[in-house]
Design an enzyme around this catalytic site. Structure first.
Site, PDB file in Angstrom:
ATOM      1  N   CYS A  68      -2.782  -1.083 -17.050  1.00 43.48           N
ATOM      2  CA  CYS A  68      -2.864  -0.004 -16.064  1.00 43.48           C
ATOM      3  C   CYS A  68      -2.256  -0.428 -14.741  1.00 43.48           C
ATOM      4  O   CYS A  68      -2.491   0.195 -13.728  1.00 43.48           O
ATOM      5  CB  CYS A  68      -4.308   0.450 -15.887  1.00 43.48           C
ATOM      6  SG  CYS A  68      -5.368  -0.820 -15.197  1.00 43.48           S
ATOM      7  N   GLU A 104      -7.949  -8.934 -14.608  1.00 44.00           N
ATOM      8  CA  GLU A 104      -7.056  -9.053 -13.450  1.00 44.00           C
ATOM      9  C   GLU A 104      -6.933 -10.482 -12.964  1.00 44.00           C
ATOM     10  O   GLU A 104      -6.098 -10.780 -12.125  1.00 44.00           O
ATOM     11  CB  GLU A 104      -7.594  -8.219 -12.292  1.00 44.00           C
ATOM     12  CG  GLU A 104      -7.655  -6.752 -12.586  1.00 44.00           C
ATOM     13  CD  GLU A 104      -8.480  -6.019 -11.552  1.00 44.00           C
ATOM     14  OE1 GLU A 104      -7.897  -5.501 -10.599  1.00 44.00           O
ATOM     15  OE2 GLU A 104      -9.728  -5.972 -11.693  1.00 44.00           O
ATOM     16  N   HIS A 127       0.825  -1.199   0.000  1.00 44.40           N
ATOM     17  CA  HIS A 127       0.000   0.000   0.000  1.00 44.40           C
ATOM     18  C   HIS A 127       0.865   1.257   0.000  1.00 44.40           C
ATOM     19  O   HIS A 127       0.668   2.172  -0.800  1.00 44.40           O
ATOM     20  CB  HIS A 127      -0.907  -0.036   1.240  1.00 44.40           C
ATOM     21  CG  HIS A 127      -1.784   1.167   1.364  1.00 44.40           C
ATOM     22  ND1 HIS A 127      -1.434   2.271   2.101  1.00 44.40           N
ATOM     23  CD2 HIS A 127      -2.992   1.445   0.811  1.00 44.40           C
ATOM     24  CE1 HIS A 127      -2.394   3.174   2.017  1.00 44.40           C
ATOM     25  NE2 HIS A 127      -3.359   2.699   1.240  1.00 44.40           N
ATOM     26  N   GLY A 175      -4.987  -5.329 -15.596  1.00 44.21           N
ATOM     27  CA  GLY A 175      -4.490  -4.962 -14.266  1.00 44.21           C
ATOM     28  C   GLY A 175      -3.376  -5.932 -13.915  1.00 44.21           C
ATOM     29  O   GLY A 175      -3.604  -6.972 -13.311  1.00 44.21           O
ATOM     30  N   THR A 176      -2.163  -5.575 -14.346  1.00 39.07           N
ATOM     31  CA  THR A 176      -1.079  -6.557 -14.254  1.00 39.07           C
ATOM     32  C   THR A 176      -0.622  -6.801 -12.819  1.00 39.07           C
ATOM     33  O   THR A 176      -0.016  -7.825 -12.543  1.00 39.07           O
ATOM     34  CB  THR A 176       0.114  -6.125 -15.128  1.00 39.07           C
ATOM     35  OG1 THR A 176       0.444  -4.773 -14.811  1.00 39.07           O
ATOM     36  CG2 THR A 176      -0.246  -6.225 -16.586  1.00 39.07           C
ATOM     37  N   ASN A 177      -0.912  -5.876 -11.896  1.00 37.08           N
ATOM     38  CA  ASN A 177      -0.560  -6.167 -10.498  1.00 37.08           C
ATOM     39  C   ASN A 177      -1.304  -7.407 -10.018  1.00 37.08           C
ATOM     40  O   ASN A 177      -0.712  -8.371  -9.533  1.00 37.08           O
ATOM     41  CB  ASN A 177      -0.969  -5.022  -9.567  1.00 37.08           C
ATOM     42  CG  ASN A 177      -0.196  -3.763  -9.808  1.00 37.08           C
ATOM     43  OD1 ASN A 177       0.658  -3.730 -10.673  1.00 37.08           O
ATOM     44  ND2 ASN A 177      -0.488  -2.729  -9.048  1.00 37.08           N
ATOM     45  N   ASP A 178      -2.628  -7.340 -10.125  1.00 30.33           N
ATOM     46  CA  ASP A 178      -3.419  -8.465  -9.624  1.00 30.33           C
ATOM     47  C   ASP A 178      -3.177  -9.712 -10.452  1.00 30.33           C
ATOM     48  O   ASP A 178      -3.128 -10.822  -9.924  1.00 30.33           O
ATOM     49  CB  ASP A 178      -4.913  -8.107  -9.628  1.00 30.33           C
ATOM     50  CG  ASP A 178      -5.294  -7.338  -8.375  1.00 30.33           C
ATOM     51  OD1 ASP A 178      -4.365  -6.845  -7.706  1.00 30.33           O
ATOM     52  OD2 ASP A 178      -6.486  -7.239  -8.069  1.00 30.33           O
ATOM     53  N   ARG A 194     -12.765   3.525 -12.995  1.00 27.99           N
ATOM     54  CA  ARG A 194     -13.009   2.169 -12.496  1.00 27.99           C
ATOM     55  C   ARG A 194     -14.029   2.212 -11.364  1.00 27.99           C
ATOM     56  O   ARG A 194     -13.900   3.006 -10.428  1.00 27.99           O
ATOM     57  CB  ARG A 194     -11.716   1.543 -11.967  1.00 27.99           C
ATOM     58  CG  ARG A 194     -11.931   0.108 -11.517  1.00 27.99           C
ATOM     59  CD  ARG A 194     -10.651  -0.534 -11.057  1.00 27.99           C
ATOM     60  NE  ARG A 194     -10.190   0.018  -9.785  1.00 27.99           N
ATOM     61  CZ  ARG A 194      -9.064  -0.366  -9.173  1.00 27.99           C
ATOM     62  NH1 ARG A 194      -8.300  -1.281  -9.720  1.00 27.99           N
ATOM     63  NH2 ARG A 194      -8.710   0.161  -8.026  1.00 27.99           N
TER      64      ARG A 194
END
Lengths: 857, 857
Positions: free
Chosen positions: B807, B721, B430, B742-745, B593
């Protein structure tokens, strides 16, 4: 008949009239079964079936129904294809009108005609007008009361005519269409009204999970008259016992009755027996019906003046046990081949063979409802803690453990309890998974129950309070929680069940293994004839008393040296457990998974428990708290677990590998069986993880060989649980011997959905049709399934002889097992209690797949 | 020379001798640059380069190095290909032996020869024997002390001869090979020893992250002598300023010196200026070197009796700013094309243009080290809470916020602080994500710091204690936490930087958008010329004071009606925020979003805070606790979030859709710009989720149209995601306009690895080479990348004009951007502060990809 237009090409099919038979897909099963029965020589009144859609001209067909010397009387029934076959309106007694009345009077006399007329009105009112039958029954009851008579057969012609007028008034009062004056118009009206009524019941079908939009065919049939003079009546019969499956004809009938009166009427039916005058004919019809259906049969019959007629027949709906016995007996009698017998039994029905179940006739006082997480039913005294469950078990008293949700600390209590209920959690929550493993009946996510642990009270949705010691029952078969003790049926593993299992083992291609961690699991797995262990979760060996302490010592170790000291205590424990496991499995393959859960799962929860732990271990509470805080994770499922632990603390996996090799050496030497352990590396996401840990395992193997002067052969494999591992399976496969698909985790990660957290919205998602099915229950073929297929293809391209199997919860789910068969997997592994289900489902999958390939070829 | 075997085909290349030039890949960059410089006419002493491997016969080559009337003197240097070019042993002054000594005496006189002899011994001892240069320097220092002289140039012939004897003794003492008596054997010894010394330094290269196994070539070159009579000496120069990039030659030199003495020796070097006698020649050589290298140049030179020789040259290693200025100037000067200028700048260097950075020469007093989570450096007073950071900001005092980890409640504090440091968390924790969004320098996971919030103390690993108010510095560029205030370099967005950005925008194919949620984000995004907003996380609008209360009211609502009442308060807030956003973006595309995080993220943590909330909202603490408990999740990342919230509580997404449409209508009407919002549905895993919510959005659009009599155009898209959504992208694409990855998730789920929990072992994993790189930092091309490619292919097959972009955090990572270019994505979106990096990286990706295609064609 002006209403009936002549539509070319509409396929009307005859019943008992020769020519093409009705087709179940077009004319409905009811028509198809009747047609087949008539063709097989059963006494079926002739008729014809009209497919769904506009009604064609039927004059020619009607002409073929005439019976010499008797006025024509017709029935019209709905006949729906497929599953939506229960509710089917009908109109009887079409044919009586002012023109034909004299002919009926000649046949039935004045009272008989009056009776037929009031029956005609009732059937029209119900079938066409949609009026509830009770309306007419109340009127009949009033008429009986007014006449001071007990039974409708005692009413005379005048009283019956008055009743018919009352019935006509009811029809008028309900704004239903009046009975047409001409019989041709009665027929046209029925043919038009029945499909409308069928489609009007769409919502009711939807509510029952049936196809709301199902089309409906119609059957027009000459009627035989159960209210005719002489030995006449109507009844139902079945060729075998629906509970036990035993081959014995039984039936009930009512003289002077027609239609469903023998089941639903005001009079008490008689049993069919030697006295009734048509028993032999019925016995013969039953045998012919079984031959026509190639199944046990339910029959509706009418006797008209001493002659038996079959009006409807269908396969008997038997209990789970009955279904197994019938399928096995039919095969033994040569009626069906063994493959067919195997396909006749829904594998899920076997649960009733494996666990006690609630007697289907027992009254149920439901106090809550959740998810049917682990099959079987159990009654016991309510307890609210694992300790209380153990105390109860020590006194020999069955208990039901109620918890908000369970954690590893509750496992001993779950062992001790006879049943488990949780307020939260989904089908793959901790409670559900552990209970299925233990074979303990379990209901999870019973969210309408309020559990106040402080007050020691379980509150039902209706306000009733249950305290510790009160008896309740959980039904893991349907998710009910019931008040009090309920009558049970005990499991039965011999006889037809055993025969069916033998046939299944002969038929199936895939191996069936069990997921088993404890001696109890292994006992169950062997009892259910698992061919090996497909998943032994070593961590479960550490949760037991006396072991968890050393485990916690290991976790709280500050240095690698301290950790090794604690591991030295765990080594003999693990080795002994594994030695017992290898011995018990007598050389069958055993797949041992290295430590998987995050270390914090082994620590107690809550400050007080941690403080106690600190006291017990004689270290400062600060140290314990700091370490616990250091281990805490935001998303434990996606945290430091699986092989990540083995890479961070190689001494843990070294200890485990050593325990496996030493145990295998010793068990092999003791029993003379070849023990070849299969070591599984969990939660791999990159090839290098597997490489690093395979090297570690090989190194320990070399050490044990050097120390002991002997060594077992072994295999190393990888558990494919992450989407990335599935995609990279080609890379990963190169250095190892097997891949085991952990479909639980793979499903979680493919969906981005934790099994523990899914419970709170899965029911809504299913109700809203967002998901077709719970992907934790039945494998998601489109998504997770594609990952499995990609992995299998890539792994085999690199290493054609690699062994592939699944060991997730899906290993016990028939639809998922069919997927595995199609994917060409080598084995499936499931909870011990699901092994029989898996054996049967695997056999069915082999048969279905072979037929599909034959069909394609 | 018997040691040198004649190996046919070994490619020796000449330097300044005509014929094929040395090749950087074979002979090393040092040789290649020298060869090119000689060929371009620079005064480079002739020589030849021997590729890695066995040494060939070189007699013919040696013959070509003779200089008329002067004895031959040689140097041998290592020349390594590629990155491993820093450490390169050398042996100088080969050629002086008893046979050649008379010729040297004729040239240099007795003192000169004595000096050359002791230099020869030192070079042999270091280059062949591996003795530290200090050993010889200490001996020189002793000799100067004994002679009472300050400077080696003052030593006479006898003193130098004595020193040479001392040097020979050092070599003998260290068991190093003695200097051979014949110069041919000196050469053979150097050619044999240097590769051995190179390979002996493998561990040192590995420790620096270079290729340990790199091969090494050798350069044999005629020496010119900086210790010759007349104007002689050695020095280094560079053609441009390495800090600013300004075009201005500068250099240092030392008369009567050779090799690196001008840099490392005991004497203080002189600046190169008009007085030195070779300035014009050096200026000319510098210009020629730039032309040969097509880059700013660093030179090593020697002056021998008034003649300048270039001994080595390489591209100047400039600062981040210098690199940009040099690339732009070189293109402006016509030395390189613009494309080449764009490729010369590593996009990550731009951080120095965008944030204050620590002066490279400032002393650093490190007290802790973590991950470099958000670039730039900041000094400020230590604060331990968001409130303290806000209080500090209100008084105009810069503060550094130190937390164990941050949560949404800390966001206001992070806004107020000038820097952030956390003890836990990874690159996508975070704190890291928020800080990057804010452009606030941030170090996370500084686990060697102990943060005792109760005592109000931050303890360094070395025991130092820092209390609130003490000044510390965080360096988000390298992860350091430093004591005190440190000298900074301020950012600079004009000049060469602006020119480079313009060129990048001309060159790139993909659009570059910013992830922006707040007015501040939007300001930064516009300042950095983002072409639109690629991700506006609506939830961030709810965390602000005065809004979180209504949000919590909504969450605590017991019924849909209560929830709608709370939502009615949020609607105007959300609409106003969005209206401002649309207005600020002036018709550029904005992707909004819908609510994504699980609802419990909006509730405070801890019993006390929840009790306070209950008081503030005038509801019972029991209700609040029960609701909070009901919302708690085991794995929030895999829980009830994203579109699962929109499906469970449709009124929330309805409110948001309404806010978007009303805001777009109003902003469009006010500014005259066409506003066409793009609405993004998060965390989809099944097509049906997108269908249900698209229908909801369309319905709200129709309502707004009906109410307002006007309506904007809009697009609906899905955020991909979950791995399942990637696999099912074909299905999903059918009904929508764009997919945003959403490449993080997606990375979290593909690896089964939470970004918040990965920090605790990612460093080990990278150190052990288990992962090649942190997949949350650079896109995992092999796994996650394949999911993106599958999704893109399937989506385009169903809907060829669908817009595709990413993103996630990877949108600002150059390697990931190159992947997106190759995948043909339409745009990338990243944190506002990374927009310039993304613009440059996208331009480079377009250029590289075009060249690759040309190369393939």
């Amino acid at each position: 008949m002006t209403l009936l237009s002549d539509i070319a090409g509409t396929e009307v099919a005859g019943i008992g009239l020769g020519g093409p038979l009705p087709d179940a897909d077009v004319h409905g099963e009811k028509a198809a079964w009747l047609g087949a029965a008539a063709a097989a020589g059963l006494p079926v009144p002739p008729g014809f079936a009209i497919p769904p859609g506009a009604v064609p001209a039927v004059d020619d067909w009607l002409a073929r129904l005439d019976a010499p010397g008797r006025p024509l009387l017709l029935s019209v029934r709905a006949s729906a294809p497929g599953a939506a076959r229960d509710f089917a309106p009908a109109v009887l007694n079409i044919g009586l009108d002012s023109e034909t009345r004299p002919a009926f009077e000649d046949w039935l006399g004045p009272r008989g005609v009056a009776d037929l007329a009031r029956r005609q009105l009732q059937s029209w009112g119900c079938g066409v007008g949609g009026i509830h039958a009770e309306e007419f029954e109340y009127a009949l009851f009033d008429a009986l009361k007014a006449a001071g008579k007990d039974d409708e057969t005692e009413l005379d012609a005048a009283e019956l005519e008055a009743l018919a007028e009352t019935f006509a008034a009811i029809i008028a009062d309900e704004d239903a269409p009046p009975l047409p004056a001409r019989w041709q118009d009665q027929l046209a009206g029925a043919l038009e009204a029945l499909p409308e009524r069928w489609h009007g019941a769409a919502r009711r079908r939807a509510a029952r999970g049936e196809d709301a939009e199902a089309p409906v065919a119609l059957i027009v049939q000459r009627m035989v008259l159960g209210v005719a003079p002489g030995l006449s009546g109507a009844g139902v019969a079945q060729t075998r016992n629906e509970a036990s499956g035993e081959r014995r004809l039984s039936g009930r009938w009512l003289p002077g009755a027609q239609g469903e009166e023998a089941l639903l009427g005001l009079r008490t039916p008689r049993l069919v027996d030697g006295e009734c005058g048509f028993a032999a004919a019925l016995e013969e019809a039953g045998a012919a019906a079984e031959a026509a259906l190639t199944d046990a049969a339910s029959l509706e019959f009418t006797v008209e003046d001493g002659t038996l007629w079959v009006l409807a027949l269908r396969p008997l709906r038997a209990s789970a046990r009955g279904t197994v016995r019938i399928a096995v007996d039919l095969a033994a009698e040569g009626v069906i081949p063994r493959d067919e017998a195997l396909l006749r039994v829904d594998p899920r029905l076997l649960d009733e063979h494996l666990h006690p179940t609630i007697d289907r006739n027992a009254p149920r006082d439901r106090i809550g409802r959740g998810l049917a997480a682990s099959p079987g039913a159990a009654s016991g005294q309510l307890v609210f803690s694992a300790e209380a469950a153990e105390a109860s078990a020590a006194r020999g008293i069955p208990s039901i453990l109620a918890r908000i949700e369970t954690s590893p600390e509750d496992i001993r209590g779950m062992h001790a309890a006879t049943g488990v209920v949780t307020v939260r959690g989904g089908m793959t929550s901790h409670a559900a998974v552990v209970a299925r493993g233990l074979g303990t009946p379990c209901v999870v996510g019973a969210s309408d129950l309020l559990l106040d642990l402080d007050a020691g009270v379980l509150k039902a949705g209706d306000g009733r309070r249950f305290e510790a010691g009160n008896v309740i029952t959980v039904d893991g078969g349907n998710g009910d929680v019931l008040a009090g003790r309920v009558e049970m049926v005990q499991p039965e593993l011999t006889g037809a069940f055993a025969t069916l299992m033998d046939w299944a083992d002969d038929a199936r291609r895939m191996g069936v293994r069990a997921n088993a961690d404890t001696p109890l699991d292994v006992d169950v797995a062997r009892q259910f004839r698992a061919e090996g262990i497909g998943l032994c979760r070593t961590e479960h060996m550490f949760f037991e008393a006396g072991r968890i302490a050393a485990m916690r010592e290991m976790i709280l170790a500050e240095s690698s040296a301290d950790r090794q000291a604690a591991l030295a205590k765990l080594l003999p424990v693990q080795r002994e457990d594994l030695r017992a496991l290898f011995r018990a499995m007598e050389g069958r393959p055993v797949m041992v998974r290295l430590l998987d859960p995050p270390l914090h799962e082994f620590l107690p929860h809550g400050q007080a428990e941690l403080a106690e732990l600190a006291r017990a271990m004689d270290i400062s509470i600060d140290t314990v708290l700091k370490r616990a805080e250091g281990l805490a994770e935001f998303n434990p499922m996606l945290g430091k677990r699986g092989c990540r632990i083995g890479i961070a603390y190689p001494e843990i996996y070294e200890m485990q590998a050593r325990a496996i090799f030493e145990a295998a050496c010793e068990a092999g030497a003791e029993t003379g069986d070849g023990v070849r352990p299969e070591i599984m590396i969990p939660l791999v996401s990159a090839k290098r993880e597997a490489e690093v840990l395979t090297a570690l395992i090989d190194r320990v193997a070399a050490e044990v060989r050097a120390e002991r002067g002997r060594m077992v052969e072994y295999d190393v494999g990888v558990m494919i649980e992450t989407p990335r591992a599935a995609l990279r399976a080609g890379d990963i496969a190169r250095g190892i011997s097997f891949l085991s698909f952990g479909t639980n985790d793979l499903t979680q990660m493919a969906y981005g959905l934790s099994r523990d957290d899914a419970g709170r919205f899965m029911r809504d998602y299913l109700a809203l049709d967002v998901f077709d099915h719970d992907p934790f229950h039945t494998l998601d073929v489109d998504g997770v399934g594609e990952l499995l297929l990609i992995a299998a293809r890539r792994a085999r391209a690199e290493k054609p002889d690699i062994s592939l199997g699944i060991c997730g919860e899906h290993g016990g789910d028939p639809a998922s097992i069919l997927f595995c068969e199609r994917a060409g997997f080598d084995y499936i592994s499931c909870s011990p209690y699901r092994v029989p289900i898996a054996r049967l489902a695997a056999a069915q999958a082999t048969i279905v797949e072979a037929r599909r390939k034959e069909g394609a070829a």
